[in-house]
Write an enzyme that holds these catalytic residues in place. Sequence first.
Site, PDB file in Angstrom:
ATOM      1  CD  GLU A   1      -2.851  -1.245   2.369  1.00 22.09           C
ATOM      2  OE1 GLU A   1      -2.838  -0.308   3.179  1.00 22.09           O
ATOM      3  OE2 GLU A   1      -3.653  -2.192   2.459  1.00 22.09           O
TER       4      GLU A   1
ATOM      5  CG  ASN B   1      -0.520  -6.982  -1.271  1.00 22.69           C
ATOM      6  OD1 ASN B   1      -1.130  -7.583  -2.149  1.00 22.69           O
ATOM      7  ND2 ASN B   1      -1.005  -6.789  -0.051  1.00 22.69           N
TER       8      ASN B   1
ATOM      9  CG  HIS C   1      -9.542  -5.948   0.927  1.00 22.10           C
ATOM     10  ND1 HIS C   1      -9.816  -7.079   1.665  1.00 22.10           N
ATOM     11  CD2 HIS C   1      -8.256  -5.628   1.208  1.00 22.10           C
ATOM     12  CE1 HIS C   1      -8.759  -7.432   2.366  1.00 22.10           C
ATOM     13  NE2 HIS C   1      -7.780  -6.574   2.098  1.00 22.10           N
TER      14      HIS C   1
ATOM     15  CD  GLU D   1      -4.422  -7.910   1.893  1.00 19.41           C
ATOM     16  OE1 GLU D   1      -5.321  -7.229   2.428  1.00 19.41           O
ATOM     17  OE2 GLU D   1      -3.207  -7.597   1.940  1.00 19.41           O
TER      18      GLU D   1
ATOM     19  CG  ASP E   1     -12.314  -9.094   2.208  1.00 21.06           C
ATOM     20  OD1 ASP E   1     -11.705  -9.033   3.305  1.00 21.06           O
ATOM     21  OD2 ASP E   1     -12.358  -8.147   1.383  1.00 21.06           O
TER      22      ASP E   1
HETATM   23  C1  XIL Z   1      -5.553  -6.039   8.531  1.00 25.31           C
HETATM   24  C2  XIL Z   1      -5.938  -7.227   9.424  1.00 25.31           C
HETATM   25  O1  XIL Z   1      -7.007  -7.925   8.823  1.00 25.31           O
HETATM   26  C3  XIL Z   1      -6.299  -6.715  10.794  1.00 25.31           C
HETATM   27  O2  XIL Z   1      -6.554  -7.830  11.644  1.00 25.31           O
HETATM   28  C4  XIL Z   1      -5.152  -5.904  11.351  1.00 25.31           C
HETATM   29  O3  XIL Z   1      -5.535  -5.396  12.579  1.00 25.31           O
HETATM   30  C5  XIL Z   1      -4.793  -4.757  10.395  1.00 25.31           C
HETATM   31  O4  XIL Z   1      -4.488  -5.281   9.108  1.00 25.31           O
HETATM   32  N1  XIL Z   1      -4.699  -4.517   3.758  1.00 25.31           N
HETATM   33  C6  XIL Z   1      -3.671  -5.293   4.197  1.00 25.31           C
HETATM   34  C7  XIL Z   1      -3.804  -6.120   5.396  1.00 25.31           C
HETATM   35  O5  XIL Z   1      -2.653  -5.418   3.506  1.00 25.31           O
HETATM   36  O6  XIL Z   1      -2.560  -6.273   6.072  1.00 25.31           O
HETATM   37  C8  XIL Z   1      -4.844  -5.561   6.338  1.00 25.31           C
HETATM   38  O7  XIL Z   1      -5.073  -6.559   7.324  1.00 25.31           O
HETATM   39  C9  XIL Z   1      -6.129  -5.271   5.587  1.00 25.31           C
HETATM   40  C10 XIL Z   1      -5.893  -4.266   4.502  1.00 25.31           C
END
Ligand code: XIL
Length: 582
Positions: free
Chosen positions: A146, A192, A228, A257, A259
């Site tokens: 990010e 990522n 996401h 990731e 969802d």
């Molecule tokens: C989030 C986790 O799901 C949480 O449990 C934690 O508190 C914070 O991080 N993008 C990412 C992940 O790359 O590392 C993040 O995960 C969600 C957003």
Amino acid sequence: MSRSHLALVLLACTPLAAQSLRDLADQRSLRFGAAVNPSRFSESDYATTLGREFNQVTAEYVMKFEPTHPGPTTYSFTQADSIVTFARARNMAVRGHAFVWHISNPRWLTTGNYTPEQLSDILQDHIKTVGGHFAGRVYAWDVVNEAFNDNGSLRSTIWYDGPGIGLKGTEYIEQAFRWAHEADPKALLFYNDYSAEGLNAKSNAIYEMARDFVTRGVPIHGIGLQAHFTANIGSIANIESNIRRITELGLQAHITELDVRVAVDSSGRATDAVLATQAQIYNNIVTSCLKFPLCTSIQTWGFTDKYSWIPGSFPGLGAALEFDANYAPKPAYNAMLNALRDSPPVIPANGLVNAANYTGDAVSPGEIVTLFGANYGQPTLVIAGADANLRLPTNFAETRLLFDGVAAPILYTQAGLTSAAVPYSVSGATTAQVQYEFRGKRSNAITVKVVPAHPGVFTLDSRGQGAGAILDLSHRVVNEQNAAAKGAYIQIFATGGGMTRPSSADGLIASAAPIPELIAPVSVTIGGIDCAVQYAGGASGLVAGGVQINALVDSRVPSGLQPLVVTVGGAASQPGVTVWVK
Ligand code: XIL
């Protein structure tokens, strides 16, 4: 009815165990994973579902900077190591997340008022220590997470400009990748990010950085698309265009990731209609990834709605994952299963190569070839045997390899790797259309050039270079300890010799005279010296297309390690094959 007969009847009546996501992912040579929290491994449903449905795990939190580097000179790996232990016990891969992020950093770091030089030393030590600790146990890392804003500019973070590590632009990202590569040269290194799945200012900036890195040889191996999503994921075509341009750089694309957050009521339930929409999105993403052989991993961010970061981060939204809070599969689960089961295999345009020398510029009649990259097949290697007529099968382990619609005899196959002998029916054509088929689902067609002969000499290391697969007349392997004697015959094993007289039968294991001999003229040089060829053709026990060449080591050949070249009909075998001469 005998007991054994009864057992067989019962077995026949028992429905085949439903295939899990993992079963199908293994047939796709796809890493299918979930983000996990090791503190939940003691919950049996959690651990059982993970082991059954996934062949990969990643740490939702415990491999980040804060938990692994709790003090300026202290590291802590207990939680993270438990993920590696869990995974190895279940033959699962571990994907690392993440060295560099603007969140989940410890207070000692964020309140330390460090200078850029100090931060650079801290980050280098972090990456080297964590990457080194997991070297050989974590196959891929999100090195930087990010780092871009939605408008394509670089995000203001402690690592970039607050105060940063003393570098400008994407140089800090490059530096992190270089440190990660030094820490674990074998790990695949990814950038990522989120909201960069389709075509937009952010994904364009990421793509331009990736292209610059690839051009300058910065150790980067892929781009992670977090995925996401809400119920509106935008254009699937744009997501596929983005995956295509990433993979056309030679980089892998990972869905990291996944969802799909949806509206839920106060008890966290979503309506059936919303869950159906969600399922379609899961199906779309898996289907899109499977269109690209270099889209090699799909991960959901968690796997059960019982534990998801969404409700706490997006109030009013939830039910984002493939299993519900009771570990029951949701429509999204079945939608991914369907995509994994029903999507046609894809083969890369350059995937078909000579099995001896891995050159892919052409094929020749009978040539033993290997197809790399078909993303659907047997989960483990299966080797074909000859039938009662000494013929190798053309439909083996639910797999076929077709040349202009003619099925080739298969030597062995697994997802991503199939070896076969080119049907002699391609003779006379200038090109052939090649398609791969698994369980009746045909791949895209690739066009291959057809030539009369395309010789490749097999080598002892199976890599197409170095010591040739050569026997002396006592059938002992020729090597430094058993060098080929001048004035003696050697047997060289190759493929790509082309047509024979009498003509060869596809897939026939040679056993009785007359064994077909090559029609095209064959010559052999060792150390640049012409060596008389006594025989060139099939050999007892070899499948048609396998070639044995008996050559006399000329007395003029210098002693020692010498280059060996086979020429058939004017086409030369690969450079780099050697033979010891005494
Ligand atoms: C989030 C986790 O799901 C949480 O449990 C934690 O508190 C914070 O991080 N993008 C990412 C992940 O790359 O590392 C993040 O995960 C969600 C957003």
